[in-house]
Scaffold this motif. Structure first.
Motif, PDB file in Angstrom:
ATOM      1  N   CYS A 223       0.869  -1.179   0.000  1.00 54.25           N
ATOM      2  CA  CYS A 223       0.000   0.000   0.000  1.00 54.25           C
ATOM      3  C   CYS A 223       0.899   1.220   0.000  1.00 54.25           C
ATOM      4  O   CYS A 223       1.828   1.303   0.774  1.00 54.25           O
ATOM      5  CB  CYS A 223      -0.895  -0.023   1.221  1.00 54.25           C
ATOM      6  SG  CYS A 223      -1.944   1.430   1.348  1.00 54.25           S
ATOM      7  N   TYR A 224       0.612   2.166  -0.869  1.00 52.96           N
ATOM      8  CA  TYR A 224       1.400   3.395  -0.914  1.00 52.96           C
ATOM      9  C   TYR A 224       0.506   4.566  -0.553  1.00 52.96           C
ATOM     10  O   TYR A 224      -0.576   4.735  -1.125  1.00 52.96           O
ATOM     11  CB  TYR A 224       2.003   3.577  -2.331  1.00 52.96           C
ATOM     12  CG  TYR A 224       2.712   4.897  -2.464  1.00 52.96           C
ATOM     13  CD1 TYR A 224       3.987   5.084  -1.935  1.00 52.96           C
ATOM     14  CD2 TYR A 224       2.074   5.988  -3.074  1.00 52.96           C
ATOM     15  CE1 TYR A 224       4.628   6.309  -2.037  1.00 52.96           C
ATOM     16  CE2 TYR A 224       2.723   7.206  -3.174  1.00 52.96           C
ATOM     17  CZ  TYR A 224       3.998   7.360  -2.661  1.00 52.96           C
ATOM     18  OH  TYR A 224       4.624   8.559  -2.754  1.00 52.96           O
ATOM     19  N   LEU A 225       0.932   5.359   0.422  1.00 54.81           N
ATOM     20  CA  LEU A 225       0.225   6.576   0.775  1.00 54.81           C
ATOM     21  C   LEU A 225       1.162   7.739   0.511  1.00 54.81           C
ATOM     22  O   LEU A 225       2.283   7.759   1.015  1.00 54.81           O
ATOM     23  CB  LEU A 225      -0.177   6.563   2.254  1.00 54.81           C
ATOM     24  CG  LEU A 225      -1.175   5.503   2.667  1.00 54.81           C
ATOM     25  CD1 LEU A 225      -1.390   5.570   4.180  1.00 54.81           C
ATOM     26  CD2 LEU A 225      -2.498   5.719   1.976  1.00 54.81           C
ATOM     27  N   GLY A 226       0.742   8.703  -0.243  1.00 50.53           N
ATOM     28  CA  GLY A 226       1.586   9.857  -0.498  1.00 50.53           C
ATOM     29  C   GLY A 226       1.367  10.395  -1.899  1.00 50.53           C
ATOM     30  O   GLY A 226       0.517   9.923  -2.647  1.00 50.53           O
ATOM     31  N   ALA A 227       2.166  11.370  -2.231  1.00 52.46           N
ATOM     32  CA  ALA A 227       2.057  11.983  -3.562  1.00 52.46           C
ATOM     33  C   ALA A 227       3.066  11.348  -4.496  1.00 52.46           C
ATOM     34  O   ALA A 227       4.192  11.067  -4.125  1.00 52.46           O
ATOM     35  CB  ALA A 227       2.308  13.488  -3.459  1.00 52.46           C
TER      36      ALA A 227
END
Length: 186
Positions: A181-185
């Motif tokens: 899971c990737y959270l960020g810009a």
């Protein structure tokens, strides 16, 4: 060692205190810690005889000796009459000089457990009371605040305890496929 905890649960008489493992039932941090520490000391240390002195005892844990106690003054008297080694009271709450006189008159070794910031009157009363042996703060910061007061000589600090069993990993991570899971810009 005989340790007595005064647990003022009169205004919380409808709450079930029989199972501390369920967590804080919304009674406030100080009361919860007093209740929880007494429970776990009794559970894990055979050389410590723990008793809870409280106005309402019918909803307290069944594995602890619970003694009906009408007031903080009655708690001091009972601790004296039952040969306690130490009485643990909530600190920063009692500013009645008669309580501190009673502690000294009955020579009841007492630990004041302060979860809140203390007012000057309390600090003076506690520091002048010979049989208040320790003033326990719940953080190093709270402890450091007392450096300029003579109560500092009686003070120490601990951290609040937690029941770590609720954080045990019950999932075998080797049985699951990898999920990223990737959270960020981007």
């Amino acid at each position: 060692m005989r340790v007595f905890f005064y647990f003022d649960n009169l205004r919380k008489k409808n709450i079930d205190f029989s199972i501390p493992e369920k967590g804080n039932p919304g009674i406030g941090g100080t009361e919860f810690m007093i209740w929880m520490i007494s429970y776990y000391l009794n559970l894990y240390f055979n050389d410590i005889e723990v008793s809870i002195l409280a106005p309402v005892i019918d909803k307290l844990p069944s594995n602890i000796k619970c003694i009906k106690c009408d007031s903080i003054y009655n708690a001091v008297e009972l601790a004296n009459n039952m040969n306690s080694d130490v009485l643990v009271l909530r600190g920063a709450k009692y500013e009645d000089e008669n309580l501190y006189k009673l502690i000294d008159e009955m020579k009841v070794k007492t630990i004041m457990w302060c979860h809140n910031f203390e007012r000057y009157k309390y600090l003076k009363l506690a520091s002048d009371t010979k049989y208040i042996k320790r003033n326990i703060c719940v953080s190093k910061e709270q402890y450091d605040r007392l450096r300029d007061h003579k109560i500092f000589k009686k003070s120490d600090y601990i951290f609040n305890c937690i029941d770590c069993s609720i954080y045990e990993n019950k999932i075998d991570v080797n049985q699951k496929e990898n999920i990223v899971c990737y959270l960020g810009a981007i």
